[in-house]
Design a protein around this motif. Structure first.
Motif, PDB file in Angstrom:
ATOM      1  N   ILE A  60      -0.885   1.302 -11.393  1.00 18.45           N
ATOM      2  CA  ILE A  60       0.148   1.220 -10.355  1.00 18.45           C
ATOM      3  C   ILE A  60       0.111  -0.146  -9.683  1.00 18.45           C
ATOM      4  O   ILE A  60       1.148  -0.775  -9.432  1.00 18.45           O
ATOM      5  CB  ILE A  60      -0.055   2.342  -9.315  1.00 18.45           C
ATOM      6  CG1 ILE A  60       0.090   3.716  -9.983  1.00 18.45           C
ATOM      7  CG2 ILE A  60       0.922   2.195  -8.160  1.00 18.45           C
ATOM      8  CD1 ILE A  60      -0.222   4.878  -9.067  1.00 18.45           C
ATOM      9  N   LEU A  64       3.091  -3.036  -9.602  1.00 14.53           N
ATOM     10  CA  LEU A  64       3.559  -3.619  -8.338  1.00 14.53           C
ATOM     11  C   LEU A  64       3.369  -5.133  -8.328  1.00 14.53           C
ATOM     12  O   LEU A  64       4.201  -5.876  -7.785  1.00 14.53           O
ATOM     13  CB  LEU A  64       2.811  -2.980  -7.166  1.00 14.53           C
ATOM     14  CG  LEU A  64       3.105  -1.493  -6.913  1.00 14.53           C
ATOM     15  CD1 LEU A  64       2.222  -0.955  -5.794  1.00 14.53           C
ATOM     16  CD2 LEU A  64       4.578  -1.284  -6.562  1.00 14.53           C
ATOM     17  N   PHE A  68       6.525  -7.351  -7.528  1.00 15.63           N
ATOM     18  CA  PHE A  68       6.593  -7.913  -6.176  1.00 15.63           C
ATOM     19  C   PHE A  68       5.549  -9.010  -5.995  1.00 15.63           C
ATOM     20  O   PHE A  68       4.593  -9.126  -6.768  1.00 15.63           O
ATOM     21  CB  PHE A  68       6.358  -6.818  -5.130  1.00 15.63           C
ATOM     22  CG  PHE A  68       7.364  -5.706  -5.179  1.00 15.63           C
ATOM     23  CD1 PHE A  68       8.582  -5.821  -4.521  1.00 15.63           C
ATOM     24  CD2 PHE A  68       7.100  -4.545  -5.898  1.00 15.63           C
ATOM     25  CE1 PHE A  68       9.509  -4.796  -4.566  1.00 15.63           C
ATOM     26  CE2 PHE A  68       8.021  -3.519  -5.948  1.00 15.63           C
ATOM     27  CZ  PHE A  68       9.238  -3.640  -5.286  1.00 15.63           C
ATOM     28  N   ARG A  77      10.620  -9.301  -3.841  1.00 15.94           N
ATOM     29  CA  ARG A  77      10.756  -9.146  -5.284  1.00 15.94           C
ATOM     30  C   ARG A  77      10.315 -10.435  -5.956  1.00 15.94           C
ATOM     31  O   ARG A  77      10.467 -11.527  -5.408  1.00 15.94           O
ATOM     32  CB  ARG A  77      12.205  -8.848  -5.658  1.00 15.94           C
ATOM     33  CG  ARG A  77      12.737  -7.529  -5.168  1.00 15.94           C
ATOM     34  CD  ARG A  77      12.382  -6.383  -6.065  1.00 15.94           C
ATOM     35  NE  ARG A  77      12.855  -6.561  -7.434  1.00 15.94           N
ATOM     36  CZ  ARG A  77      12.746  -5.617  -8.372  1.00 15.94           C
ATOM     37  NH1 ARG A  77      12.182  -4.452  -8.063  1.00 15.94           N
ATOM     38  NH2 ARG A  77      13.174  -5.836  -9.591  1.00 15.94           N
TER      39      ARG A  77
END
Length: 349
Positions: A60, A64, A68, A77
């Motif tokens: 995860i 991410l 990001f 972003r």
């Protein structure tokens, strides 16, 4: 996509850095949990669950990191962050500090746990505690009988050198059939516990006994005895022998004789002896209770002058009363001496 370009993109988006930082921080966290949680008796399943969550969190975190990026203006972003001026981007060396600090914490916790964790000494396999037996008789006054059966079984087991038997003084504080059996065993330092109950009605006796290995939670042996009161001695002997056999204790010839010995042929004398034993065990050195114990022991030896065990208990009760200043007269001292001499004459060993 060109593999080289893909891996280059992973590097540009700091995915590698996040992976390393997450792995180090996760390892440090798991080490801290493993060292701290047991101190607060946190169950092992909770520790394992947190470690699993840390592992699940890695992919995860990588996703991410790809999507990001952290900037001085907050989380943006990746595409937006790329368009920002280089001076407004976050310090790319920050991840190095995370890795270094996490690594130091991890190493520190590792050595802390390695050199400060208490050494757990395995419990002796042949260690045992006999907890107070539950009185199931309708007449609650028969509690003395349940106490006496427990005491006699414990006494017989204590004669076996191959067993480590916890004294009755240590076990008497616990209730019969406690819920926290493993905690009690840990406090007493034993691997096995004997529980039981006694039901007495007229001249009939029912004794339920079970031997539990607390470390595994398994029942090693259990039995129910329905006997006449006159046969209670053989029940006590049989229980002690079965427990010793279940624990694979080695018995000498003398120990086998001691386990099978019948202290008296007089049921009334034995009943008086058990009543005296109940008062003595609960006396907490109280003079009043010791006086009552002495009365019952004296009754037992009057009913059976050859009852060596009752003579020995009578001597001990007199001595307790004398040395605890309940009665410091010469007569009390002489009574203790006389009872001891009678016990030694009847049973020199």
């Amino acid at each position: 996509m060109n593999p080289k370009a893909f891996f280059g993109e992973l590097k540009r988006r700091n995915v590698y850095k996040v992976a390393v930082a997450y792995a180090v921080a996760g390892w440090a966290l798991s080490q801290g949990i493993a060292q701290v949680f047991p101190v607060f008796d946190v169950p092992n399943w909770a520790i394992r669950s947190i470690v699993v969550l840390i592992i699940i969190g890695l992919p995860i975190a990588l996703v991410l990191a790809w999507m990001f990026e952290l900037t001085p203006q907050g989380i943006k972003r990746a595409e937006t962050a790329d368009a920002m001026a280089a001076t407004s981007r976050r310090n790319k060396r920050a991840w190095i500090y995370v890795v270094v600090i996490g690594g130091l914490v991890s190493i520190g916790l590792f050595f802390l746990g390695r050199y400060t964790a208490p050494t757990l000494t395995p419990l002796p396999a042949k260690s045992i505690a006999v907890l107070p037996f539950e009185n199931l008789s309708e007449d609650k006054a028969n509690a003395y009988f349940a106490d006496g059966i427990q005491a006699e079984i414990l006494t017989r087991l204590a004669k076996i050198a191959d067993l480590k038997v916890i004294s009755r003084t240590s076990t008497q504080q616990y209730q019969s059939k406690p819920a926290n059996l493993d905690e009690i065993a840990k406090q007493l330092g034993v691997a096995n516990v004997v529980e039981g109950s006694v039901q007495k009605a007229a001249d009939q006796v029912r004794v339920n006994v079970q031997l539990v290995n607390v470390q595994t939670g398994s029942q090693l042996w259990a039995e129910t005895y329905d006997r006449k009161l006159t046969d209670i001695f053989s029940v006590e002997s049989e229980i002690a022998i079965r427990i010793a056999t279940s624990l694979q204790a080695k018995l000498t010839g003398r120990e086998e004789q001691a386990l099978a010995a019948k202290p008296t042929n007089n049921p009334e004398a034995y009943d008086a002896y058990l009543r005296g034993l109940a008062f003595e065990s609960r006396s907490n050195y109280s003079s009043d209770a010791l006086f009552k114990a002495i009365d019952f022991y004296a009754l037992a030896v009057r009913l059976d002058p050859n009852f060596a065990l009752a003579w020995a208990r009578l001597s001990g009760a007199h001595a307790l009363l004398y040395f605890n200043r309940g009665d410091t007269t010469a007569a009390r001292r002489d009574a203790a001496k006389e009872a001891l001499e009678n016990a030694q004459k009847l049973q020199p060993n």
